[in-house]
Design an enzyme around this catalytic site. Structure first.
Site, PDB file in Angstrom:
ATOM      1  N   ASP A 166     -10.745   4.505  52.054  1.00  0.00           N
ATOM      2  CA  ASP A 166      -9.799   4.904  53.056  1.00  0.00           C
ATOM      3  C   ASP A 166      -8.890   4.710  53.021  1.00  0.00           C
ATOM      4  O   ASP A 166      -8.331   5.053  54.596  1.00  0.00           O
ATOM      5  CB  ASP A 166     -10.843   4.148  54.064  1.00  0.00           C
ATOM      6  CG  ASP A 166     -12.454   4.461  54.908  1.00  0.00           C
ATOM      7  OD1 ASP A 166     -12.593   6.362  53.995  1.00  0.00           O
ATOM      8  OD2 ASP A 166     -13.241   3.570  54.900  1.00  0.00           O
ATOM      9  N   SER A 171     -20.602   6.609  47.243  1.00  0.00           N
ATOM     10  CA  SER A 171     -21.251   6.605  48.580  1.00  0.00           C
ATOM     11  C   SER A 171     -21.690   5.279  49.212  1.00  0.00           C
ATOM     12  O   SER A 171     -22.954   5.399  49.372  1.00  0.00           O
ATOM     13  CB  SER A 171     -21.704   7.798  49.261  1.00  0.00           C
ATOM     14  OG  SER A 171     -21.735   7.765  50.268  1.00  0.00           O
ATOM     15  N   GLN A 178     -22.370   4.430  51.761  1.00  0.00           N
ATOM     16  CA  GLN A 178     -23.138   5.326  53.168  1.00  0.00           C
ATOM     17  C   GLN A 178     -25.221   6.011  52.872  1.00  0.00           C
ATOM     18  O   GLN A 178     -25.486   5.670  53.148  1.00  0.00           O
ATOM     19  CB  GLN A 178     -22.574   6.465  53.912  1.00  0.00           C
ATOM     20  CG  GLN A 178     -21.193   6.244  54.664  1.00  0.00           C
ATOM     21  CD  GLN A 178     -20.621   7.555  55.142  1.00  0.00           C
ATOM     22  OE1 GLN A 178     -20.843   8.287  55.483  1.00  0.00           O
ATOM     23  NE2 GLN A 178     -19.764   6.507  56.104  1.00  0.00           N
ATOM     24  N   GLY A 221     -19.505   9.442  60.496  1.00  0.00           N
ATOM     25  CA  GLY A 221     -20.222   9.173  59.243  1.00  0.00           C
ATOM     26  C   GLY A 221     -21.146   8.030  58.954  1.00  0.00           C
ATOM     27  O   GLY A 221     -22.330   8.490  58.656  1.00  0.00           O
ATOM     28  N   ARG A 278     -23.422  -1.789  60.413  1.00  0.00           N
ATOM     29  CA  ARG A 278     -24.468  -2.852  59.985  1.00  0.00           C
ATOM     30  C   ARG A 278     -25.377  -3.765  60.718  1.00  0.00           C
ATOM     31  O   ARG A 278     -26.559  -4.500  61.015  1.00  0.00           O
ATOM     32  CB  ARG A 278     -23.668  -3.574  58.668  1.00  0.00           C
ATOM     33  CG  ARG A 278     -23.657  -2.353  57.249  1.00  0.00           C
ATOM     34  CD  ARG A 278     -23.426  -2.458  56.262  1.00  0.00           C
ATOM     35  NE  ARG A 278     -23.128  -1.337  55.829  1.00  0.00           N
ATOM     36  CZ  ARG A 278     -22.277  -0.346  55.564  1.00  0.00           C
ATOM     37  NH1 ARG A 278     -21.287   0.262  56.578  1.00  0.00           N
ATOM     38  NH2 ARG A 278     -22.070   0.965  54.706  1.00  0.00           N
ATOM     39  N   ARG A 310     -19.189  18.149  58.373  1.00  0.00           N
ATOM     40  CA  ARG A 310     -19.963  17.178  57.569  1.00  0.00           C
ATOM     41  C   ARG A 310     -20.771  16.992  56.526  1.00  0.00           C
ATOM     42  O   ARG A 310     -21.765  17.918  57.278  1.00  0.00           O
ATOM     43  CB  ARG A 310     -18.688  15.650  57.676  1.00  0.00           C
ATOM     44  CG  ARG A 310     -18.063  15.187  57.895  1.00  0.00           C
ATOM     45  CD  ARG A 310     -17.119  14.332  58.405  1.00  0.00           C
ATOM     46  NE  ARG A 310     -17.527  13.148  56.802  1.00  0.00           N
ATOM     47  CZ  ARG A 310     -17.517  11.832  57.521  1.00  0.00           C
ATOM     48  NH1 ARG A 310     -17.253  10.959  58.239  1.00  0.00           N
ATOM     49  NH2 ARG A 310     -17.385  11.018  56.375  1.00  0.00           N
ATOM     50  N   ARG A 339      -7.477   7.993  60.122  1.00  0.00           N
ATOM     51  CA  ARG A 339      -6.228   7.825  60.101  1.00  0.00           C
ATOM     52  C   ARG A 339      -5.567   8.376  59.533  1.00  0.00           C
ATOM     53  O   ARG A 339      -4.426   7.878  58.859  1.00  0.00           O
ATOM     54  CB  ARG A 339      -7.388   7.157  58.245  1.00  0.00           C
ATOM     55  CG  ARG A 339      -8.728   6.272  58.633  1.00  0.00           C
ATOM     56  CD  ARG A 339      -8.938   5.316  57.353  1.00  0.00           C
ATOM     57  NE  ARG A 339     -10.758   5.208  57.524  1.00  0.00           N
ATOM     58  CZ  ARG A 339     -10.309   3.757  58.356  1.00  0.00           C
ATOM     59  NH1 ARG A 339      -9.678   3.643  59.287  1.00  0.00           N
ATOM     60  NH2 ARG A 339     -11.732   3.178  58.356  1.00  0.00           N
TER      61      ARG A 339
HETATM   62  C1  S3P Z   1     -18.629   3.687  54.888  1.00  0.00           C
HETATM   63  C2  S3P Z   1     -18.098   4.199  53.265  1.00  0.00           C
HETATM   64  C3  S3P Z   1     -17.426   4.832  53.346  1.00  0.00           C
HETATM   65  C4  S3P Z   1     -15.962   4.631  54.394  1.00  0.00           C
HETATM   66  C5  S3P Z   1     -15.777   5.198  55.832  1.00  0.00           C
HETATM   67  C6  S3P Z   1     -16.943   3.505  55.828  1.00  0.00           C
HETATM   68  C7  S3P Z   1     -19.795   2.309  54.671  1.00  0.00           C
HETATM   69  O1  S3P Z   1     -17.614   6.243  53.529  1.00  0.00           O
HETATM   70  O2  S3P Z   1     -15.401   6.283  53.990  1.00  0.00           O
HETATM   71  O3  S3P Z   1     -14.949   4.673  56.596  1.00  0.00           O
HETATM   72  O4  S3P Z   1     -19.743   1.289  56.415  1.00  0.00           O
HETATM   73  O5  S3P Z   1     -20.514   2.271  54.490  1.00  0.00           O
HETATM   74  P1  S3P Z   1     -18.652   7.007  52.457  1.00  0.00           P
HETATM   75  O6  S3P Z   1     -20.286   6.515  52.056  1.00  0.00           O
HETATM   76  O7  S3P Z   1     -18.729   8.625  52.236  1.00  0.00           O
HETATM   77  O8  S3P Z   1     -17.963   7.276  50.768  1.00  0.00           O
END
Ligand code: S3P
Length: 450
Positions: A327, A174, A176, A101, A33, A129, A403
């Site tokens: 995680d 999520s 993300q 991701g 970020r 994914r 992990r």
């Molecule tokens: C993250 C959100 C999580 C987490 C990933 C980091 C982030 O994923 O598993 O390692 O930095 O926003 P999800 O949004 O898919 O839950």
């Protein structure tokens, strides 16, 4: 195969007490970020403590592709000269987010409301994914996308030339997805509203406020309602990235299961949306204390002290805690293997769509090492064998998942026989110093043909 090169097999052997200080790297979520928001600001953002893992390096490269100047100064210090909200240029190359991701989903959001066309790809794990969870809400802004069957990468997004702000309820817990919608909302006129039923990590909201965006969060009966006013001028920041609680989890959990251990893990970010593992471990009877609790850069921080815990008990982890430790379930299942009784983990369907299907990857590997695991679509139960009773001896597949690799190497520190991992290469995505840091504490990890 490692994401970048040949597989790196490793073996972890039973070791004596782990002791000393574990300085884990910067937080991965905050590092991504920092680079993205820095690139969306006008002027120079400076960052210290940036995680220099491959995932974050791929995001740095991507930001250069959009026209930002990203410079490494050594010792975790970086600067980003941003192009401003709406200032992203069209990259002349495919954006390769490697294993990440978070990288790809946040960057999709950040470019979705600019009139540019971008093709994204990643490694075999990332290209498997689901991306529709992000491209569906981005379509509401007017963003078009075309990808492979099932909404998978490689995928091309055509940003909306005249974006409209959206109101969106995130259907899965999520951060993300939430963050992708908020970043897209930055370049849409008017108010973008995101509603999440379950609180997920809130770094994007906190950091957007820090960069000067107008953003409010309201807790309501239906969940958290986040309202962002579009088209702000983001102001460059000085960011000190706290150390990553998700990386701290590995030396902490190792210390709990290796007899005689006493490890200090300083300066860990304990944002309540991230710290669920530590609460859970304490409920299991872990000797885990917070020392020198303080606030740094608006985030709660403490030094964690973890000591060998001979009386660990299996517990039922509250499902509503899942998002705050999503995680950490793989390494929790390792600690659960050394507890007395069953550790029950429910409400964790999301674990099946991480860098690997983490329930399956851990269940197969733990069973091969003599631990009983039951599983269903969104739950799993580990039956602990108590200290000194976990057999080990098997080779575990990491499935391109950092992990999973680290969790099995922690397992091997306290099993009767060594535990082997087919490819520990992916550890470099999030915790590039894992091997020397654990060796310094007293772990016996060797590079070996498995
Ligand atoms: C993250 C959100 C999580 C987490 C990933 C980091 C982030 O994923 O598993 O390692 O930095 O926003 P999800 O949004 O898919 O839950």
């Amino acid at each position: 195969m490692s994401s970048h090169g040949s597989p790196i097999p490793m073996s972890s052997n039973a070791c004596g007490p782990l002791s000393g200080v574990a300085n884990v790297p910067g937080d991965k979520s905050i590092s991504h970020r920092s680079l993205i928001l820095g690139a969306l600001s006008v002027g120079e953002t400076s960052i210290t403590g940036l995680l220099e893992g491959q995932d974050v390096l791929d995001t740095a490269k991507a930001m250069r592709g959009f026209g930002a100047t990203v410079t490494e100064h050594g010792d975790g210090k970086w600067t980003v000269n941003g192009v401003g909200v709406g200032g992203f240029a069209e990259p002349d190359q495919v954006i390769d987010c490697g294993n990440s991701g978070t990288g790809v989903r946040l960057i999709m959001g950040a470019m979705a409301t600019s009139p540019i066309t971008v093709t994204f790809t990643g490694d075999a794990s990332l290209n498997g994914r689901p991306m529709a969870r992000v491209t569906d809400p981005l379509a509401l802004f007017g963003t078009q996308s075309v990808g492979r069957e099932g909404g998978r990468l490689p995928m091309t997004l055509v940003g909306a030339a005249n974006p409209i702000p959206v109101e969106y309820t995130v259907p899965v817990p999520s951060a993300q997805v939430k963050s992708a919608v908020l970043l897209a909302g930055l370049n849409a006129p008017g108010k973008t509203i995101v509603i999440e039923a379950e609180a997920t990590r809130d770094h994007t909201e906190r950091m957007l406020a820090g960069f000067g965006a107008e953003i409010s969060v309201e807790e309501t009966d239906t969940g958290r309602v986040i309202t962002l006013t579009g088209q702000p001028e983001l102001k460059p920041q000085q960011i000190d990235v706290p150390r990553d609680p998700s990386s701290a989890a590995f030396p902490v959990c190792a210390a709990l299961i290796v007899p005689g251990s006493d490890v200090l893990v300083p300066g860990i970010g304990l944002n309540p949306t991230r710290a669920g593992l530590f609460t859970t471990l304490r409920e299991m009877g872990a000797d885990l204390t917070y020392e020198n609790e303080r606030e740094e850069g608006g985030e709660p921080v403490a030094d964690l002290r973890a000591r060998f815990s001979p009386d660990l008990k299996g517990i039922e982890v509250p499902p509503e805690r899942a998002a705050s430790m999503i995680d950490e379930y793989p390494v929790l299942s390792v600690v659960a293997s050394f507890a007395e009784g069953k550790t029950v983990m429910r409400g964790v369907k999301e674990l099946r769509v991480k860098e690997s299907d983490r329930i399956d990857a851990m269940a197969v590997g733990l069973r091969a090492n003599g631990v009983e695991v039951e599983e269903g679509p969104d739950w799993w139960i580990v039956t602990g064998r108590g200290h000194g009773n976990v057999q080990g001896g098997a080779t575990c597949a990491s499935h391109l998942d950092h992990r999973i690799a680290m969790s099995f190497l922690v397992l091997g520190m306290a099993t009767e026989n060594p535990v082997h991992v087919d490819d520990a290469g992916p550890i470099a995505t999030s915790f590039p110093i894992f091997e020397p840091l654990m060796a310094e504490l007293g772990a016996h990890i060797t590079r070996s043909a498995s």
